[in-house]
Design a protein around this motif. Structure first.
Motif, PDB file in Angstrom:
ATOM      1  N   ALA A 123       0.842  -1.193   0.000  1.00  0.00           N
ATOM      2  CA  ALA A 123       0.000   0.000   0.000  1.00  0.00           C
ATOM      3  C   ALA A 123       0.878   1.243   0.000  1.00  0.00           C
ATOM      4  O   ALA A 123       2.077   1.173   0.289  1.00  0.00           O
ATOM      5  CB  ALA A 123      -0.914  -0.006   1.221  1.00  0.00           C
ATOM      6  N   PRO A 124       0.323   2.404  -0.309  1.00  0.00           N
ATOM      7  CA  PRO A 124       1.123   3.633  -0.328  1.00  0.00           C
ATOM      8  C   PRO A 124       1.642   4.056   1.045  1.00  0.00           C
ATOM      9  O   PRO A 124       2.596   4.818   1.131  1.00  0.00           O
ATOM     10  CB  PRO A 124       0.147   4.682  -0.893  1.00  0.00           C
ATOM     11  N   SER A 125       1.000   3.574   2.119  1.00  0.00           N
ATOM     12  CA  SER A 125       1.422   4.020   3.446  1.00  0.00           C
ATOM     13  C   SER A 125       1.310   2.873   4.445  1.00  0.00           C
ATOM     14  O   SER A 125       0.632   1.867   4.206  1.00  0.00           O
ATOM     15  CB  SER A 125       0.561   5.205   3.914  1.00  0.00           C
ATOM     16  N   LEU A 126       1.992   3.058   5.588  1.00  0.00           N
ATOM     17  CA  LEU A 126       1.929   2.080   6.668  1.00  0.00           C
ATOM     18  C   LEU A 126       0.501   2.023   7.226  1.00  0.00           C
ATOM     19  O   LEU A 126      -0.210   3.015   7.162  1.00  0.00           O
ATOM     20  CB  LEU A 126       2.915   2.475   7.779  1.00  0.00           C
ATOM     21  N   PRO A 127       0.083   0.884   7.790  1.00  0.00           N
ATOM     22  CA  PRO A 127       0.890  -0.297   8.095  1.00  0.00           C
ATOM     23  C   PRO A 127       0.934  -1.343   6.996  1.00  0.00           C
ATOM     24  O   PRO A 127       1.629  -2.334   7.123  1.00  0.00           O
ATOM     25  CB  PRO A 127       0.182  -0.859   9.330  1.00  0.00           C
ATOM     26  N   TRP A 128       0.164  -1.131   5.886  1.00  0.00           N
ATOM     27  CA  TRP A 128       0.048  -2.177   4.865  1.00  0.00           C
ATOM     28  C   TRP A 128       1.116  -2.032   3.784  1.00  0.00           C
ATOM     29  O   TRP A 128       0.818  -1.938   2.607  1.00  0.00           O
ATOM     30  CB  TRP A 128      -1.336  -2.162   4.234  1.00  0.00           C
ATOM     31  N   ARG A 129       2.364  -2.014   4.175  1.00  0.00           N
ATOM     32  CA  ARG A 129       3.427  -1.894   3.184  1.00  0.00           C
ATOM     33  C   ARG A 129       4.747  -2.363   3.786  1.00  0.00           C
ATOM     34  O   ARG A 129       4.897  -2.400   5.019  1.00  0.00           O
ATOM     35  CB  ARG A 129       3.577  -0.459   2.671  1.00  0.00           C
ATOM     36  N   ILE A 130       5.662  -2.733   2.902  1.00  0.00           N
ATOM     37  CA  ILE A 130       7.040  -2.919   3.317  1.00  0.00           C
ATOM     38  C   ILE A 130       7.762  -1.649   2.895  1.00  0.00           C
ATOM     39  O   ILE A 130       7.846  -1.318   1.715  1.00  0.00           O
ATOM     40  CB  ILE A 130       7.666  -4.198   2.712  1.00  0.00           C
ATOM     41  N   ASN A 131       8.223  -0.927   3.876  1.00  0.00           N
ATOM     42  CA  ASN A 131       8.725   0.430   3.653  1.00  0.00           C
ATOM     43  C   ASN A 131      10.221   0.418   3.366  1.00  0.00           C
ATOM     44  O   ASN A 131      10.918  -0.547   3.667  1.00  0.00           O
ATOM     45  CB  ASN A 131       8.414   1.280   4.893  1.00  0.00           C
ATOM     46  N   GLN A 132      10.725   1.510   2.809  1.00  0.00           N
ATOM     47  CA  GLN A 132      12.142   1.618   2.494  1.00  0.00           C
ATOM     48  C   GLN A 132      12.768   2.839   3.176  1.00  0.00           C
ATOM     49  O   GLN A 132      13.622   3.514   2.617  1.00  0.00           O
ATOM     50  CB  GLN A 132      12.343   1.705   0.969  1.00  0.00           C
ATOM     51  N   GLU A 133      12.325   3.097   4.393  1.00  0.00           N
ATOM     52  CA  GLU A 133      12.851   4.232   5.157  1.00  0.00           C
ATOM     53  C   GLU A 133      13.100   3.759   6.588  1.00  0.00           C
ATOM     54  O   GLU A 133      12.206   3.808   7.434  1.00  0.00           O
ATOM     55  CB  GLU A 133      11.875   5.400   5.123  1.00  0.00           C
ATOM     56  N   TYR A 134      14.320   3.325   6.865  1.00  0.00           N
ATOM     57  CA  TYR A 134      14.635   2.647   8.112  1.00  0.00           C
ATOM     58  C   TYR A 134      14.282   3.462   9.351  1.00  0.00           C
ATOM     59  O   TYR A 134      13.651   2.955  10.275  1.00  0.00           O
ATOM     60  CB  TYR A 134      16.115   2.268   8.150  1.00  0.00           C
ATOM     61  N   ARG A 135      14.693   4.704   9.398  1.00  0.00           N
ATOM     62  CA  ARG A 135      14.482   5.479  10.632  1.00  0.00           C
ATOM     63  C   ARG A 135      12.991   5.667  10.926  1.00  0.00           C
ATOM     64  O   ARG A 135      12.569   5.620  12.088  1.00  0.00           O
ATOM     65  CB  ARG A 135      15.213   6.811  10.543  1.00  0.00           C
ATOM     66  N   LYS A 136      12.202   5.845   9.895  1.00  0.00           N
ATOM     67  CA  LYS A 136      10.753   5.946  10.081  1.00  0.00           C
ATOM     68  C   LYS A 136      10.179   4.607  10.527  1.00  0.00           C
ATOM     69  O   LYS A 136       9.328   4.545  11.423  1.00  0.00           O
ATOM     70  CB  LYS A 136      10.099   6.399   8.774  1.00  0.00           C
ATOM     71  N   ASP A 137      10.648   3.526   9.921  1.00  0.00           N
ATOM     72  CA  ASP A 137      10.166   2.194  10.281  1.00  0.00           C
ATOM     73  C   ASP A 137      10.526   1.844  11.719  1.00  0.00           C
ATOM     74  O   ASP A 137       9.726   1.239  12.438  1.00  0.00           O
ATOM     75  CB  ASP A 137      10.772   1.145   9.347  1.00  0.00           C
ATOM     76  N   ARG A 138      11.739   2.193  12.120  1.00  0.00           N
ATOM     77  CA  ARG A 138      12.177   1.888  13.481  1.00  0.00           C
ATOM     78  C   ARG A 138      11.258   2.563  14.500  1.00  0.00           C
ATOM     79  O   ARG A 138      10.836   1.932  15.483  1.00  0.00           O
ATOM     80  CB  ARG A 138      13.625   2.359  13.672  1.00  0.00           C
ATOM     81  N   LEU A 139      10.934   3.817  14.254  1.00  0.00           N
ATOM     82  CA  LEU A 139      10.049   4.552  15.152  1.00  0.00           C
ATOM     83  C   LEU A 139       8.663   3.922  15.168  1.00  0.00           C
ATOM     84  O   LEU A 139       8.061   3.721  16.239  1.00  0.00           O
ATOM     85  CB  LEU A 139       9.969   6.015  14.707  1.00  0.00           C
ATOM     86  N   ASP A 140       8.154   3.582  13.999  1.00  0.00           N
ATOM     87  CA  ASP A 140       6.811   3.012  13.903  1.00  0.00           C
ATOM     88  C   ASP A 140       6.724   1.665  14.608  1.00  0.00           C
ATOM     89  O   ASP A 140       5.796   1.407  15.382  1.00  0.00           O
ATOM     90  CB  ASP A 140       6.439   2.848  12.424  1.00  0.00           C
ATOM     91  N   MET A 141       7.709   0.795  14.356  1.00  0.00           N
ATOM     92  CA  MET A 141       7.625  -0.561  14.904  1.00  0.00           C
ATOM     93  C   MET A 141       7.905  -0.607  16.401  1.00  0.00           C
ATOM     94  O   MET A 141       7.501  -1.548  17.082  1.00  0.00           O
ATOM     95  CB  MET A 141       8.561  -1.485  14.141  1.00  0.00           C
ATOM     96  N   ARG A 142       8.577   0.408  16.926  1.00  0.00           N
ATOM     97  CA  ARG A 142       8.820   0.467  18.361  1.00  0.00           C
ATOM     98  C   ARG A 142       7.672   1.104  19.120  1.00  0.00           C
ATOM     99  O   ARG A 142       7.397   0.750  20.259  1.00  0.00           O
ATOM    100  CB  ARG A 142      10.100   1.254  18.646  1.00  0.00           C
ATOM    101  N   GLN A 143       6.975   2.042  18.483  1.00  0.00           N
ATOM    102  CA  GLN A 143       6.016   2.861  19.223  1.00  0.00           C
ATOM    103  C   GLN A 143       4.559   2.645  18.834  1.00  0.00           C
ATOM    104  O   GLN A 143       3.663   2.967  19.620  1.00  0.00           O
ATOM    105  CB  GLN A 143       6.368   4.341  19.048  1.00  0.00           C
ATOM    106  N   ALA A 144       4.313   2.124  17.630  1.00  0.00           N
ATOM    107  CA  ALA A 144       2.926   1.938  17.213  1.00  0.00           C
ATOM    108  C   ALA A 144       2.235   0.947  18.148  1.00  0.00           C
ATOM    109  O   ALA A 144       2.802  -0.097  18.491  1.00  0.00           O
ATOM    110  CB  ALA A 144       2.871   1.432  15.778  1.00  0.00           C
TER     111      ALA A 144
END
Length: 494
Positions: free
Chosen positions: A455-476
């Protein structure tokens, strides 16, 4: 039916970087959980044990390809395969993972049983004997390509060639190329590694034959910043600072390539001209695409360029008409004589390690499912997978997935649930896009039909922006209204 050999909380498929990383996170953060690591090979290492071609090395720096919890201690930041295997073995011993490893076992299938809330995993040893493992969670860390079959470009006339044709994925032991003419077909990281390594170790001459050039950048194999910090700071502190610095620079370079591609082109061209001098030929080093539309090819210590300047190697940019008895006939009319031809033409992607995955007997077609938070799949329970970053080091994703999964496991324990499933109703599906729409690499384009939806945006995507992903997966929040937790009345006990 084959016998049940183990009943586990967690089964990890693959004893490479992904599997070892996940096992460490489980060991540290979920002590007491029963887990095993299965691998079809006879020893750990995955890719770094499989590939044996000359010069095999990382194409990312080891301060980001290394794990967050295990400092990279070697002097060279761009490491060869033996050093990487040494690193993985030391981590395995430090965290006591070896007793949980089961080698020589291929995972054939995995079927989720909703009533028991467990996966039934069928394994097969080298003699064809099958066994079963029951597990609450299944983690797929078997990589992203087909271990049995590389990509075959089907060059015409291949059978007419009287010399040896070799694919890097299946490099023969003790290949004698001393004084011989070698042609390496390809222009990616594998070719750029093999060419200088063979040239330096005795080949008569090595020609890299490419259809399309690749953007290349050189950097020192040794990270002076990291090695200086290690003289004054504790190992872990120096590693953390270097890792943060390199993550920032990777991200900055990628975004700069997207926002100002012409300026990045100018920088890369200037560096190439400085390294090659009169040997620089724009036609051989100027791709028809912008930097980072395909992965940037790393040349440590300019070894590839040095081999060209020394006359040990050369580049030919052309199209292949056919193989013949003595080499390769090109469409331009030129002929390349060869004793050995290396077809470094790319990998063939495989989804889920080619395991037949099913839910209650119904096969899972991953191309009909969406990624959820970089590691799970819509409507598939208790299944975790890792596909690393295209624009950064693979292990960066492994680390944040490991943190997310252990947080999820502890949450399930806290509410006495056994199942986590990212639920997505058909009518709620977002507009799908290609996972790697921004990347033109051939192996991505050839594999679109097997890859999960994005998908164009989280959570339904495999993203290519590590720092954003790290924040999302730790805090979401885990209870985000999508990830549903379920209990079963009866469970299968060991």
């Amino acid at each position: 039916m084959s016998p049940v050999e183990e009943v586990l909380d967690f089964l990890i498929v693959g004893a490479g970087i992904s599997g070892i990383g996940m096992a460490v996170h489980l060991t540290r953060d979920c002590p007491g959980k029963r887990y095993a690591i299965l691998d079809r090979r006879d020893q750990l290492g995955g890719t770094w044990d499989l590939f044996r071609y000359p010069g095999i090395r990382s194409d990312s720096d080891m301060h980001t390809l290394g794990f967050s919890f295990a400092p990279w201690k070697h002097e060279k930041s761009i490491a060869d395969a033996p050093a990487i295997l040494e690193y993985l073995n030391s981590i395995t011993d430090e965290y006591g993972l070896r007793p949980n490893m089961r080698f020589g076992l291929k995972v054939v299938s995995a079927d989720w049983d909703s009533a028991a809330a467990r996966w039934t995993v069928v394994t097969e040893d080298k003699d064809g004997k099958q066994g079963r493992v029951l597990t609450r969670f299944l983690f797929l860390g078997a990589g992203y390509y087909d271990y049995d079959e590389p990509y075959d470009a089907n060059f015409p006339g291949r059978k007419d060639f009287k010399g040896q044709v070799i694919h890097p994925q299946f490099w023969p032991d003790n290949l004698d190329y001393q004084g011989k003419k070698v042609v390496v077909i390809g222009s990616g990281a594998t070719a750029v590694t093999i060419v200088p390594a063979m040239a330096k170790s005795g080949a008569g001459h090595v020609t890299m034959l490419q259809r399309t050039p690749t953007w290349m950048v050189s950097r020192p194999a040794k990270d002076r910043f990291a090695n200086t910090l290690r003289k004054f700071l504790p190992e872990k502190v120096a590693y953390a600072i270097t890792r943060a610095k390199n993550i920032f620079l990777q991200d900055l370079t990628f975004k700069r390539a997207r926002s100002a591609p012409d300026k990045v082109k100018d920088f890369l061209e200037k560096q190439l001209k400085e390294h090659l001098g009169p040997q620089y030929n724009a036609a051989d080093f100027t791709p028809p695409y912008n930097p980072w539309e395909q992965r940037l090819c790393l040349v440590p210590d300019a070894d590839f360029f040095e081999a060209i300047k020394a006359g040990q190697a050369s580049i030919v940019t052309d199209h292949i008409e056919k193989f013949d008895k003595t080499g390769i006939q090109l469409k331009s009319g030129q002929h390349l004589d060869a004793d050995i031809i290396v077809t470094a033409t790319g990998l063939k992607l495989a989804m889920a390690g080619k395991i037949a995955v099913a839910v209650d007997g119904a096969p899972v077609d991953f191309s009909q499912h969406y990624y959820y938070r970089n590691c799970m799949f819509s409507n598939v329970p208790n299944l975790i997978s890792v596909f690393g970053y295209v624009n950064a080091s693979w292990t960066l994703r492994v680390d944040i997935v490991g943190e997310f999964v252990t947080r999820l496991v502890k949450q399930l324990d806290a509410i006495h649930a056994q199942v986590a499933i990212p639920v997505l109703a058909k009518e709620d599906e977002p507009e799908a896009e290609d996972i790697f729409a921004d990347f033109s690499s051939g192996y991505f384009q050839r594999s679109k039909h097997i890859l999960p939806r994005n998908a164009p945006s989280l959570p339904w995507r495999i993203n290519q922006e590590y720092r954003k992903d790290r924040l999302d997966m730790r805090q979401a929040p885990l209870d985000d209204g999508i990830l549903q937790f379920r209990r079963v009345r009866e469970t299968v006990d060991a």
